[in-house]
Design a protein around this motif. Structure first.
Motif, mmCIF file in Angstrom:
data_model
loop_
_atom_site.group_PDB
_atom_site.id
_atom_site.type_symbol
_atom_site.label_atom_id
_atom_site.label_comp_id
_atom_site.label_asym_id
_atom_site.label_seq_id
_atom_site.Cartn_x
_atom_site.Cartn_y
_atom_site.Cartn_z
ATOM 1 N N UNK A 88 -28.899 106.730 24.758
ATOM 2 C CA UNK A 88 -29.379 107.462 26.015
ATOM 3 C C UNK A 88 -28.110 107.506 27.192
ATOM 4 N N UNK A 89 -28.582 106.828 28.454
ATOM 5 C CA UNK A 89 -27.547 106.968 29.410
ATOM 6 C C UNK A 89 -26.960 105.729 29.571
ATOM 7 N N UNK A 90 -27.125 105.270 28.404
ATOM 8 C CA UNK A 90 -25.391 103.584 28.343
ATOM 9 C C UNK A 90 -24.145 104.467 27.736
ATOM 10 N N UNK A 91 -23.592 104.001 28.808
ATOM 11 C CA UNK A 91 -22.123 104.516 28.623
ATOM 12 C C UNK A 91 -20.924 102.972 28.249
ATOM 13 N N UNK A 92 -20.407 102.743 27.328
ATOM 14 C CA UNK A 92 -19.740 101.881 26.708
ATOM 15 C C UNK A 92 -18.379 101.433 28.483
ATOM 16 N N UNK A 93 -18.401 100.408 28.881
ATOM 17 C CA UNK A 93 -17.124 99.632 29.261
ATOM 18 C C UNK A 93 -15.663 100.120 28.266
ATOM 19 N N UNK A 94 -15.748 100.193 27.358
ATOM 20 C CA UNK A 94 -14.939 99.399 26.712
ATOM 21 C C UNK A 94 -13.789 101.215 26.048
ATOM 22 N N UNK A 95 -12.666 101.106 26.606
ATOM 23 C CA UNK A 95 -11.914 102.076 26.385
ATOM 24 C C UNK A 95 -12.062 102.416 24.343
ATOM 25 N N UNK A 96 -11.133 104.066 24.396
ATOM 26 C CA UNK A 96 -11.376 103.840 22.606
ATOM 27 C C UNK A 96 -9.977 103.057 22.590
ATOM 28 N N UNK A 97 -9.419 102.840 22.803
ATOM 29 C CA UNK A 97 -7.543 101.463 21.879
ATOM 30 C C UNK A 97 -8.824 100.046 21.995
ATOM 31 N N UNK A 128 -23.568 101.053 18.118
ATOM 32 C CA UNK A 128 -24.935 101.238 18.765
ATOM 33 C C UNK A 128 -25.287 100.061 19.843
ATOM 34 N N UNK A 129 -24.756 100.668 21.356
ATOM 35 C CA UNK A 129 -24.843 100.125 22.366
ATOM 36 C C UNK A 129 -26.134 99.453 22.771
ATOM 37 N N UNK A 130 -27.071 98.422 22.474
ATOM 38 C CA UNK A 130 -27.953 98.260 22.210
ATOM 39 C C UNK A 130 -28.529 98.058 24.538
ATOM 40 N N UNK A 131 -27.124 96.827 24.863
ATOM 41 C CA UNK A 131 -27.833 96.024 25.669
ATOM 42 C C UNK A 131 -26.652 96.714 27.013
ATOM 43 N N UNK A 132 -26.885 96.459 27.877
ATOM 44 C CA UNK A 132 -26.282 96.414 28.955
ATOM 45 C C UNK A 132 -26.699 95.893 30.665
ATOM 46 N N UNK A 133 -25.942 94.980 31.307
ATOM 47 C CA UNK A 133 -26.328 94.248 31.870
ATOM 48 C C UNK A 133 -26.266 94.251 33.432
ATOM 49 N N UNK A 134 -25.952 95.414 33.704
ATOM 50 C CA UNK A 134 -25.837 96.534 34.875
ATOM 51 C C UNK A 134 -27.021 97.069 35.128
ATOM 52 N N UNK A 135 -27.493 97.281 33.640
ATOM 53 C CA UNK A 135 -28.228 98.540 33.680
ATOM 54 C C UNK A 135 -30.193 97.891 33.631
ATOM 55 N N UNK A 136 -30.002 97.182 32.498
ATOM 56 C CA UNK A 136 -30.983 96.327 32.328
ATOM 57 C C UNK A 136 -31.514 95.231 33.211
ATOM 58 N N UNK A 137 -30.239 94.102 33.817
ATOM 59 C CA UNK A 137 -30.288 92.974 34.226
ATOM 60 C C UNK A 137 -30.080 92.364 33.285
ATOM 61 N N UNK A 138 -30.012 90.776 34.244
ATOM 62 C CA UNK A 138 -29.074 89.388 33.669
ATOM 63 C C UNK A 138 -29.919 88.838 33.513
ATOM 64 N N UNK A 190 -19.893 92.913 33.624
ATOM 65 C CA UNK A 190 -20.683 92.875 32.890
ATOM 66 C C UNK A 190 -20.513 92.523 31.822
ATOM 67 N N UNK A 191 -21.710 92.519 31.350
ATOM 68 C CA UNK A 191 -21.989 91.724 29.712
ATOM 69 C C UNK A 191 -22.832 93.199 28.882
ATOM 70 N N UNK A 192 -22.263 93.352 27.641
ATOM 71 C CA UNK A 192 -22.849 94.516 26.981
ATOM 72 C C UNK A 192 -22.810 93.886 25.122
#
Length: 421
Positions: free
Chosen positions: A12-21, A36-46, A162-164
């Motif tokens: 969806x609109x979630x983008x990982x903060x991890x680099x490809x490396x 698959x990125x399920x949850x991103x605290x900065x978007x969904x809340x802590x 952040x927490x993913x």
């Protein structure tokens, strides 16, 4: 064999903060997987409720946390989150932390529960609580489930930025185009060919009957265990001629020369493995660099007992004459534990660098031997033949080269106690 892959880290609109490396290095711990990125605290809340709404009953998951000090760390669990209120046993669970460019893996200690499956935020061993109390905070409750050093794992900084959480799914099988980074033929026939080439090796100099190989490495790296493995293979049965173990100080206190026989009544093979005390970072502990110099030049007899507080005292009669070529060291093997390579102190690295300079000046061949690769990478533990497909092990090998810092001289070898020769 498997290759580590990531198919999807954007949902969806979630983008990982991890680099490809870093994605590729984490997948080196997990095997052939799709994230698959399920949850991103900065978007969904802590809030714990937001975490469970998106992550419950999703199968294996990978949590990645970030803090203000720039640390990237987290953990993997193979068991679903279900809010069951039960203690979870998960032998595959582990924590990780990027230290430098390489993630260090911390496995759950034997006999310990992996985590509590409750309605709170994600926890590991009821020891590390992420998003604690619905806040961007890490709580370290202490405990014995994982051997965590806060300063090393997250820099003693409990404030999260952040927490993913990623869903981890098995990927497709390795294709014909995806080749191992080192080609090894894992067959009984190839194993016998290698053993036969060792049996028939003849040193170039007629005055030498056997090559003397000196093993050098930190305490607990596995020098003595490696000798026992080699001896067992050629003896055709399990042996433990050299004392080995996991003590905090070196179990080897003498300089030992170990010839290897081809079978119980067989003739000696054309090499001798020389074992020494382990290296330690403190002054006056472990093997001294000056002692290594004397060993290299052939002046230390078998069974000489080292004293870290005093220099080697040579036999006056023997020291008055140059050592013969047969008595000198012809090859140095740096034995490094793959599970601890990223944690090696700067003092220990400086010792290895000083040893390397001395070995270089004498023109002696050098090799890096990496031990415990099965403990370093869960996929290799499951299938040893995945060793040279593991991108994670490849990064460890490169790190070993960086520590030895002698690319013109060094090669590398992966080793585990059950490694076929």
């Amino acid at each position: 064999m498997h290759k580590r892959q990531v198919r999807n880290v954007t949902t969806d609109s979630l983008t990982s903060d991890l680099t490809e490396e870093k994605i590729n290095q984490l997948c080196g711990l997990l095997g052939n997987v799709e994230l698959t990125l399920l949850y991103k605290a900065s978007v969904h809340g802590y809030q714990a409720s937001a975490f469970h709404q998106r992550c419950d009953r999703q199968g294996p998951t990978l949590l990645v946390a970030y803090n203000r000090s720039g640390y990237i760390f987290g953990g993997y669990t193979s068991v679903d989150y279900t809010q069951s209120g039960q203690q979870i046993t998960d032998p595959d669970i582990f924590l990780f932390s990027f230290q430098g460019k390489i993630p260090v893996c911390i496995k759950v200690n034997s006999g310990q529960y992996a985590r509590l499956d409750d309605a709170g935020g994600p926890n590991f061993g009821q020891q590390l609580y992420f998003c604690y109390n619905n806040q961007p905070v890490l709580l370290n409750q202490g405990g014995s489930a994982f051997s965590v050093v806060p300063a090393t794992v997250y820099g003693n900084d409990a404030q999260l930025t952040e927490c993913e959480v990623y869903k981890v799914e098995q990927g497709s099988q390795i294709s014909a185009e995806e080749k191992p980074w080192r080609n090894v033929l894992w067959t009984a026939e190839r194993r016998e060919e290698l053993m036969e080439s060792i049996r028939n090796h003849k040193p170039l100099m007629p005055s030498m009957s056997r090559v003397r190989i000196l093993m050098i490495g930190p305490v607990g790296a596995g020098k003595s265990s490696f000798f026992n493995s080699i001896n067992s293979v050629f003896m055709g049965r399990m042996t433990s001629k050299a004392m080995s173990g996991s003590a905090g100080t070196s179990l080897t206190t003498q300089f030992r020369t170990y010839p290897v026989k081809d079978g119980r009544e067989g003739k000696p093979l054309p090499f001798v493995l020389c074992d020494t005390m382990g290296l330690e970072e403190q002054s006056g502990a472990g093997l001294d660099i000056d002692d290594i110099s004397i060993i290299l030049q052939g002046h230390v007899p078998d069974r000489y007992k080292f004293n870290p507080m005093a220099p080697f005292q040579p036999d006056e009669q023997k020291a008055s004459r140059p050592a013969s070529l047969q008595e000198k060291i012809h090859c140095v093997v740096y034995v490094i534990d793959a599970t601890k390579i990223s944690l090696m102190s700067s003092k220990l690295e400086e010792k290895l660098a000083a040893i390397r300079r001395k070995v270089n000046s004498l023109g002696i061949a050098q090799i890096v031997l990496m031990t415990k690769v099965d403990e370093a990478c869960p996929l290799v533990e499951e299938d040893l033949q995945s060793l040279y497909v593991s991108s994670y092990i490849k990064t460890k090998v490169r790190h070993g080269h960086m520590i030895a810092d002698a690319d013109d001289y060094l090669d590398d070898v992966g080793h585990t106690e059950s490694h076929p020769i």
